[in-house]
Design an enzyme around this catalytic site. Structure first.
Site, short mmCIF file in Angstrom:
data_model
loop_
_atom_site.label_atom_id
_atom_site.label_comp_id
_atom_site.label_asym_id
_atom_site.label_seq_id
_atom_site.Cartn_x
_atom_site.Cartn_y
_atom_site.Cartn_z
N PHE A 135 0.85 -1.19 0.00
CA PHE A 135 0.00 0.00 0.00
C PHE A 135 0.88 1.23 0.00
O PHE A 135 1.76 1.38 0.85
CB PHE A 135 -0.93 0.02 1.22
CG PHE A 135 -1.85 1.21 1.21
CD1 PHE A 135 -3.01 1.21 0.46
CD2 PHE A 135 -1.55 2.36 1.94
CE1 PHE A 135 -3.86 2.31 0.41
CE2 PHE A 135 -2.39 3.47 1.92
CZ PHE A 135 -3.55 3.44 1.16
N ASP A 220 9.09 2.57 1.68
CA ASP A 220 7.96 3.35 2.18
C ASP A 220 7.87 3.12 3.69
O ASP A 220 7.39 2.08 4.14
CB ASP A 220 6.69 2.90 1.45
CG ASP A 220 5.44 3.63 1.93
OD1 ASP A 220 5.47 4.23 3.01
OD2 ASP A 220 4.43 3.58 1.20
N LYS A 249 2.50 9.97 8.20
CA LYS A 249 1.78 9.53 9.40
C LYS A 249 2.39 10.09 10.70
O LYS A 249 2.16 11.25 11.00
CB LYS A 249 1.67 8.00 9.41
CG LYS A 249 0.70 7.49 8.32
CD LYS A 249 0.14 6.11 8.59
CE LYS A 249 -1.06 5.82 7.70
NZ LYS A 249 -0.76 5.14 6.45
C1 LIG Z 1 -1.00 5.38 5.01
C2 LIG Z 1 0.06 4.96 4.08
C3 LIG Z 1 0.32 5.68 2.89
C4 LIG Z 1 -0.52 6.85 2.46
O1 LIG Z 1 -0.42 7.92 3.34
P1 LIG Z 1 -1.54 9.08 3.25
O2 LIG Z 1 -1.03 10.09 4.24
O3 LIG Z 1 -2.85 8.45 3.64
O4 LIG Z 1 -1.55 9.58 1.87
C5 LIG Z 1 1.37 5.29 2.11
N1 LIG Z 1 2.14 4.24 2.44
C6 LIG Z 1 1.91 3.51 3.55
C7 LIG Z 1 2.80 2.37 3.87
C8 LIG Z 1 0.85 3.83 4.40
O5 LIG Z 1 0.61 3.10 5.48
#
Ligand SMILES: *Cc1c(COP(=O)(O)O)cnc(C)c1O
Length: 395
Positions: A135, A220, A249
């Site tokens: 994700f 990520d 986050k």
């Molecule tokens: C939540 C998340 C995103 C997206 O972040 P947003 O601030 O919602 O755009 C991207 N990568 C990972 C691994 C995430 O958990």
């Protein structure tokens, strides 16, 4: 349905599944709804409220910066932005930073950087290998990079050039690599995909493959970074360094901010290549600098490790009482309680009624991601409530 919820049903885009709880106030790990009911918040804004709610120190930093300078755009220099950049460089293996406003935007920047790098350094290579169940966000490019077909298919045609392979399988990456491959993009531990922890050697093997092939490794760290797994960055535990990494986050402690960082060799953006009106503004960067300083300077990381072990061992022990409990996965304070049946949504609803906010990340996995300063007592209280909720749902 409360009044707020009825109004939402009428006029808000019905894009999200919500729990029937309207929150009005928070303090530390606790939040209160519009009827005065108290909850222990083990969602924490989806792993974002680093030190819980209404943290007095963070609130003071935000208030002071709001009284001084909130926003000016990147047409000008501002000191808080550069201070946060210095902190991130000091506490990572990266050399340069770009600020955005969310995880998806940070990943967009990473993808654009990798495309440009491939154009300059690998004869126009543009493909990015990503993992199934991964994700990376909900924008058009990051949803294309997201390995869950249901998130992608309604929006096709998407940005081309993403190759999906099984997670935790270095040979799948090797087979998918060709002269068009610019980068591999992974989460060190998959969050939204169900808290999937790869084998110990996986990230190191991917790093070696990327080095051998002359490709970039993008990590990520949006969900797993900022101390959530017990080290500031999750990839530290694999003993590797990415070429590009992203954070969001928990970086802002609840204030929206994203960061894309890269080594000097990968930092190929030139003036005009990318930008953001709000990205790196004084308010968000002052908040994030405070949060990052506290994560690295205090006993936060030690607390994450201790509370994580406590939660894992107490939750595992629930398996002796409840046949439906299969086990625990995750690391630090990113915890998945695995169930043998697809009853995670019911367990969550029952737990919410009993005063604990949780998330059913998969039909058979309950996700816990409390603030990093959660106490031993709060962990015990939550495990006791989950124990009762499982007995009610599965008993
Ligand atoms: C939540 C998340 C995103 C997206 O972040 P947003 O601030 O919602 O755009 C991207 N990568 C990972 C691994 C995430 O958990």
């Amino acid at each position: 349905m409360t009044d707020t919820q009825a109004r939402e049903a009428e006029l808000y885009m019905q894009a999200a599944r919500r729990l029937p709880v309207t929150l009005v106030r928070g303090e530390g790990v606790r939040v209160w709804d519009d009827e005065g009911k108290e909850y222990l918040d083990f969602v924490a804004g989806i792993a974002s409220c680093t030190f819980g709610h209404s943290d007095p120190e963070l609130a003071e930093v935000i208030a002071e910066q709001a009284r001084t300078l909130i926003h000016v755009s990147n047409i000008f220099y501002t000191e808080p932005q550069i201070e946060l950049a210095e902190l991130l460089i000091e506490h990572s293996a990266m050399d340069r930073v770009f600020f955005a406003n969310s995880g998806a935007e940070a990943n967009e920047a990473a993808l654009k950087l990798a495309r440009k790098w491939g154009r300059l350094n690998r004869s126009g290579a543009h493909e990015i290998i990503v993992a199934q169940n991964g994700f990376h966000g909900r924008t058009m490019a990051t949803v294309a990079a997201t390995g869950t077909p249901a998130y992608r298919e309604p929006f096709e045609p998407l940005v081309p050039g993403f190759i999906y392979v099984d997670f935790d399988d270095v040979e799948a990456i090797q087979s998918a690599t060709n002269e068009h491959t610019a980068a591999v993009m992974l989460e060190p531990i998959q969050g939204e995909g169900g808290i999937n922890v790869p084998d110990a050697g996986y990230l190191r093997a991917v790093r070696e493959w990327c080095d051998e092939q002359g490709m970039l490794l993008i990590l990520d760290e949006v969900q797993v970074g900022m101390g959530r797994t017990g080290t500031l960055w999750a990839h530290e535990q694999a003993g590797i360094i990415p070429d590009i990494m992203t954070s969001a986050k928990a970086l802002g402690g609840g204030v929206p901010i994203g960061a894309m960082m890269a080594t000097e060799a990968a930092s190929v953006f030139e003036p005009g290549d990318h930008g953001s009106t709000f990205g790196g503004q004084p308010l968000a960067t002052a908040a994030a600098a405070h949060v990052l300083r506290r994560v690295v300077e205090g006993d936060t990381l030690a607390n994450v490790r201790a509370r994580g072990e406590q939660a894992a061992s107490r939750l595992s022990a629930l398996g002796e009482k409840h046949d439906v409990v299969r086990g625990v996965r995750g690391r630090g304070l990113l915890i998945g309680l695995e169930l043998n049946d697809a009853i995670a949504p019911q367990v969550v609803v029952e737990s919410v009624q009993r005063g604990v906010l949780l998330n059913p990340v998969r039909p058979d996995v309950v996700r816990m991601m409390p603030p990093l300063n959660v106490t031993a007592e709060e962990i015990d209280q939550v495990v006791d409530i989950i124990d009762g909720a499982i007995a009610e749902v599965a008993g």
